[in-house]
Design a protein around this motif. Structure first.
Motif, PDB file in Angstrom:
ATOM      1  N   SER A 152      13.450  41.485  -7.149  1.00  0.00           N
ATOM      2  CA  SER A 152      14.018  40.367  -7.896  1.00  0.00           C
ATOM      3  C   SER A 152      13.311  39.064  -7.578  1.00  0.00           C
ATOM      4  O   SER A 152      13.192  38.187  -8.449  1.00  0.00           O
ATOM      5  CB  SER A 152      15.521  40.245  -7.593  1.00  0.00           C
ATOM      6  OG  SER A 152      16.227  41.367  -8.068  1.00  0.00           O
ATOM      7  N   GLN A 155      10.589  38.511  -9.829  1.00  0.00           N
ATOM      8  CA  GLN A 155      11.009  38.097 -11.174  1.00  0.00           C
ATOM      9  C   GLN A 155      11.369  36.613 -11.205  1.00  0.00           C
ATOM     10  O   GLN A 155      11.013  35.905 -12.150  1.00  0.00           O
ATOM     11  CB  GLN A 155      12.223  38.927 -11.611  1.00  0.00           C
ATOM     12  CG  GLN A 155      12.077  40.436 -11.478  1.00  0.00           C
ATOM     13  CD  GLN A 155      11.224  41.040 -12.576  1.00  0.00           C
ATOM     14  OE1 GLN A 155      11.030  40.442 -13.618  1.00  0.00           O
ATOM     15  NE2 GLN A 155      10.714  42.244 -12.337  1.00  0.00           N
ATOM     16  N   PRO A 182      18.623  36.739 -10.108  1.00  0.00           N
ATOM     17  CA  PRO A 182      18.979  38.057 -10.660  1.00  0.00           C
ATOM     18  C   PRO A 182      19.350  39.117  -9.635  1.00  0.00           C
ATOM     19  O   PRO A 182      19.650  40.251 -10.006  1.00  0.00           O
ATOM     20  CB  PRO A 182      17.698  38.475 -11.386  1.00  0.00           C
ATOM     21  CG  PRO A 182      16.613  37.893 -10.570  1.00  0.00           C
ATOM     22  CD  PRO A 182      17.154  36.606 -10.006  1.00  0.00           C
ATOM     23  N   ARG A 186      21.140  42.394 -11.031  1.00  0.00           N
ATOM     24  CA  ARG A 186      20.221  43.534 -11.149  1.00  0.00           C
ATOM     25  C   ARG A 186      20.626  44.652 -10.202  1.00  0.00           C
ATOM     26  O   ARG A 186      20.509  45.839 -10.539  1.00  0.00           O
ATOM     27  CB  ARG A 186      18.779  43.095 -10.855  1.00  0.00           C
ATOM     28  CG  ARG A 186      18.223  42.149 -11.896  1.00  0.00           C
ATOM     29  CD  ARG A 186      16.788  41.770 -11.605  1.00  0.00           C
ATOM     30  NE  ARG A 186      15.876  42.829 -12.026  1.00  0.00           N
ATOM     31  CZ  ARG A 186      14.972  43.392 -11.236  1.00  0.00           C
ATOM     32  NH1 ARG A 186      14.876  43.041  -9.972  1.00  0.00           N
ATOM     33  NH2 ARG A 186      14.170  44.325 -11.700  1.00  0.00           N
ATOM     34  N   HIS A 189      23.686  46.362 -11.672  1.00  0.00           N
ATOM     35  CA  HIS A 189      23.291  47.089 -12.889  1.00  0.00           C
ATOM     36  C   HIS A 189      22.517  48.356 -12.530  1.00  0.00           C
ATOM     37  O   HIS A 189      22.763  49.429 -13.099  1.00  0.00           O
ATOM     38  CB  HIS A 189      22.440  46.170 -13.766  1.00  0.00           C
ATOM     39  CG  HIS A 189      22.099  46.757 -15.096  1.00  0.00           C
ATOM     40  ND1 HIS A 189      23.053  47.143 -16.013  1.00  0.00           N
ATOM     41  CD2 HIS A 189      20.897  47.044 -15.676  1.00  0.00           C
ATOM     42  CE1 HIS A 189      22.463  47.629 -17.098  1.00  0.00           C
ATOM     43  NE2 HIS A 189      21.160  47.590 -16.914  1.00  0.00           N
ATOM     44  N   THR A 190      21.608  48.235 -11.575  1.00  0.00           N
ATOM     45  CA  THR A 190      20.795  49.390 -11.187  1.00  0.00           C
ATOM     46  C   THR A 190      21.641  50.473 -10.530  1.00  0.00           C
ATOM     47  O   THR A 190      21.568  51.657 -10.906  1.00  0.00           O
ATOM     48  CB  THR A 190      19.677  48.953 -10.233  1.00  0.00           C
ATOM     49  OG1 THR A 190      18.851  47.978 -10.870  1.00  0.00           O
ATOM     50  CG2 THR A 190      18.815  50.142  -9.818  1.00  0.00           C
ATOM     51  N   SER A 244      22.849  40.675 -16.414  1.00  0.00           N
ATOM     52  CA  SER A 244      21.405  40.763 -16.232  1.00  0.00           C
ATOM     53  C   SER A 244      20.660  40.138 -17.404  1.00  0.00           C
ATOM     54  O   SER A 244      19.664  39.421 -17.217  1.00  0.00           O
ATOM     55  CB  SER A 244      20.977  42.226 -16.072  1.00  0.00           C
ATOM     56  OG  SER A 244      21.524  42.795 -14.910  1.00  0.00           O
ATOM     57  N   TRP A 386      13.456  49.924 -16.479  1.00  0.00           N
ATOM     58  CA  TRP A 386      12.462  49.457 -15.518  1.00  0.00           C
ATOM     59  C   TRP A 386      11.170  49.061 -16.217  1.00  0.00           C
ATOM     60  O   TRP A 386      10.503  48.099 -15.828  1.00  0.00           O
ATOM     61  CB  TRP A 386      12.188  50.541 -14.476  1.00  0.00           C
ATOM     62  CG  TRP A 386      13.137  50.473 -13.343  1.00  0.00           C
ATOM     63  CD1 TRP A 386      14.136  51.354 -13.046  1.00  0.00           C
ATOM     64  CD2 TRP A 386      13.220  49.456 -12.340  1.00  0.00           C
ATOM     65  NE1 TRP A 386      14.832  50.944 -11.937  1.00  0.00           N
ATOM     66  CE2 TRP A 386      14.293  49.789 -11.477  1.00  0.00           C
ATOM     67  CE3 TRP A 386      12.494  48.295 -12.086  1.00  0.00           C
ATOM     68  CZ2 TRP A 386      14.651  48.999 -10.390  1.00  0.00           C
ATOM     69  CZ3 TRP A 386      12.847  47.509 -11.004  1.00  0.00           C
ATOM     70  CH2 TRP A 386      13.903  47.855 -10.168  1.00  0.00           C
ATOM     71  N   ALA A 389      11.670  45.618 -17.553  1.00  0.00           N
ATOM     72  CA  ALA A 389      11.669  44.601 -16.495  1.00  0.00           C
ATOM     73  C   ALA A 389      10.270  44.330 -15.954  1.00  0.00           C
ATOM     74  O   ALA A 389       9.901  43.175 -15.723  1.00  0.00           O
ATOM     75  CB  ALA A 389      12.594  45.039 -15.365  1.00  0.00           C
TER      76      ALA A 389
END
Length: 490
Positions: A152, A155, A182, A186, A189-190, A244, A386, A389
């Protein structure tokens, strides 16, 4: 051909292959870890030999998957220091802490208690063994947290500044770096997506045994467990997915633009399907296009305007619109969203099969095959997510996010090792493919053997908490079911 001479492209291909293969097993490890812990808890409460057979079965599935995941993950970490040496120099001050924490805390915790799960059933108390199974799963989730903290930060950099000589990012605030915008959305969510995959694997195995008319007790209980986990995780997944997406819209303007094929500044429409004509900079073959709906989902305002790729490129000279993989990001993102619909349908079918008494749906072959194949839906969705992302942040490996510190960014072409040549990369890609093919075949053969054997105990000892007569009856029941399964197979 450019493919065989471009060191940056070959390095990206090699790393993508390594990560994709590794991430075939990480989702299974975390998702099946929860199923294993739930089954161990059930056995701790019932002391039923059938439940012991089930938990032993899940331990074999989990540990085999975990072992391959560890082996493939080591290769990925080594590549940071070989093919991506300049990247490692740039982010070393940031990445050192989370990767060390992952190894010393999470992996150590997971490995220690996995040893108990593998070898300590007869050496520790049933309660401690049950707790150990939960700590194995917790350790895998904790490991994912540290990895996602590192990812993250790439990102949306935070808690750092550019060194005086401009050669690297220097950490200034560990907690700001770790919990950058994030990280928590993230992570949730993952992990929720991985739990959905684990639940679907449980559902698929149940459907397989229903299809084969084998292990009815295991199939019935496992189907119910899988459905409950899938419903809860999928419901929470909707919330985390929205969170996200909001962070992406706020922090990564070029990524959200690629996700929706958005070239000119304005409101973001919502497409169900479509194809991005990169040459003419428009989305075509899109029968459903709802103007402003993505703007509303991201901000609560239908009239909220977002920068288009052309305007973003005008402000960032390193971005060349013609070189951006817009259609790839668009398709991977919309594939992930579309698969969520298939996931919902599969959950509904599985719930009917699991909880409708005397229902005939579970005996229908087409339903069984949908459920047997259903793990493909979340698995492909995870890989597509993925891809969105990682490819969506190009041409950066460290993205210059909106709230990020000034100057802390790194182009992918500047992150590769200067001492690695194209022929070396081609050779290692071929070697990786050969070794990983061997690992994949070995894993498939082992898992296939475990599934063929099923949750079977050759001998069951009377449990301490159970009545001796009841335990003997349970042993007889297991033996009878095993004999019935063998006769059906014959």
């Amino acid at each position: 051909m450019e493919l065989f001479t471009d060191v940056a492209l070959l390095s990206r291909i090699q790393f993508a292959l390594v990560v994709i293969f590794h991430f075939c097993f990480v989702p299974l490890s975390i998702g099946l870890g929860l199923i294993m812990a739930i089954n161990e808890t059930r056995y701790y409460k019932t002391r039923d030999p059938k439940d012991e057979a089930a938990t032993r079965f899940w331990v074999k599935i989990f540990t085999t998957t975990f072992a391959v995941g560890v082996a493939t993950g080591i290769t990925m970490e080594f590549s940071f220091g070989t093919n991506w040496a300049d990247y490692s120099r740039f982010v070393g001050d940031i990445f050192g802490a989370p990767l060390a924490a992952e190894a010393l805390l999470a992996f150590f915790l997971e490995s220690v208690f996995l040893g108990i799960v593998l070898f300590g059933r007869a050496k520790v108390s049933p309660k401690f063994y049950m707790i150990s199974s939960w700590l194995v799963w917790f350790g895998s989730c904790l490991s994912a947290l540290w990895i996602l903290i590192a990812n993250s930060w790439m990102q949306t950099p935070a808690g750092a500044e550019l060194a005086a000589n401009g050669s690297k990012a220097v950490i200034t605030d560990f907690f700001a770096a770790a919990f950058n915008p994030p990280t928590l959305p993230r992570y949730s969510h993952t992990v929720l997506a991985l739990l959905v995959l684990g639940a679907f694997v449980a559902i698929a195995l149940s459907a397989w045994y229903m299809h084969k008319n084998k292990h009815e007790h295991f199939a019935e209980k496992t189907m119910k467990t899988g459905v409950v986990v899938a419903i809860v995780a999928t419901g929470c997944l909707l919330v985390s997915a929205h969170s996200s997406a909001v962070v992406v819209a706020e922090e990564q303007p070029s990524k959200i633009a690629m996700m929706e094929g958005h070239y000119e500044t304005g409101t973001l429409p919502l497409y169900a399907v479509g194809i991005v004509d990169e040459e003419n900079q428009e989305v075509v073959a899109a029968p459903i296009a709802l103007p402003g709906f993505t703007s509303w989902l991201a901000s609560g305002d239908f009239d909220k305007e977002y920068s288009g790729l052309n305007d973003i490129a005008a402000e960032n000279p390193e971005i060349v619109v013609e070189d951006l993989p817009v259609n790839l990001v668009f398709q991977s993102y919309h594939l992930m969203v579309a698969l969520f619909g298939l996931i919902a349908v599969a959950i509904a079918l599985a719930a009917i099969v699991a909880f409708k008494k005397n229902g005939k749906l579970g005996s229908k072959k087409w339903v069984q095959w949908i459920l047997i194949l259903s793990p493909l839906f979340p698995f492909i969705a995870i890989q597509a997510g993925w891809m969105t992302a990682e490819v969506g942040r190009q041409p950066y490996v460290v993205y210059p996010s909106v709230s990020g510190p000034e100057g802390v960014s790194l182009l992918t072409n500047d992150a590769i090792s200067q001492s690695v040549s194209a022929p070396e990369l081609i050779i290692t890609i071929l070697l990786f493919l050969a070794v990983y093919l061997f690992l994949a075949v070995a894993w498939v053969r082992l898992i296939s053997r475990f599934i063929k054997e099923g949750p079977v105990l050759s001998a069951v000892k009377p449990a301490a908490k159970a009545d001796k007569g009841a335990a003997v009856d349970a042993v007889d029941a297991v033996a009878a079911e095993n004999a019935a399964d063998e006769s059906k197979e014959a």
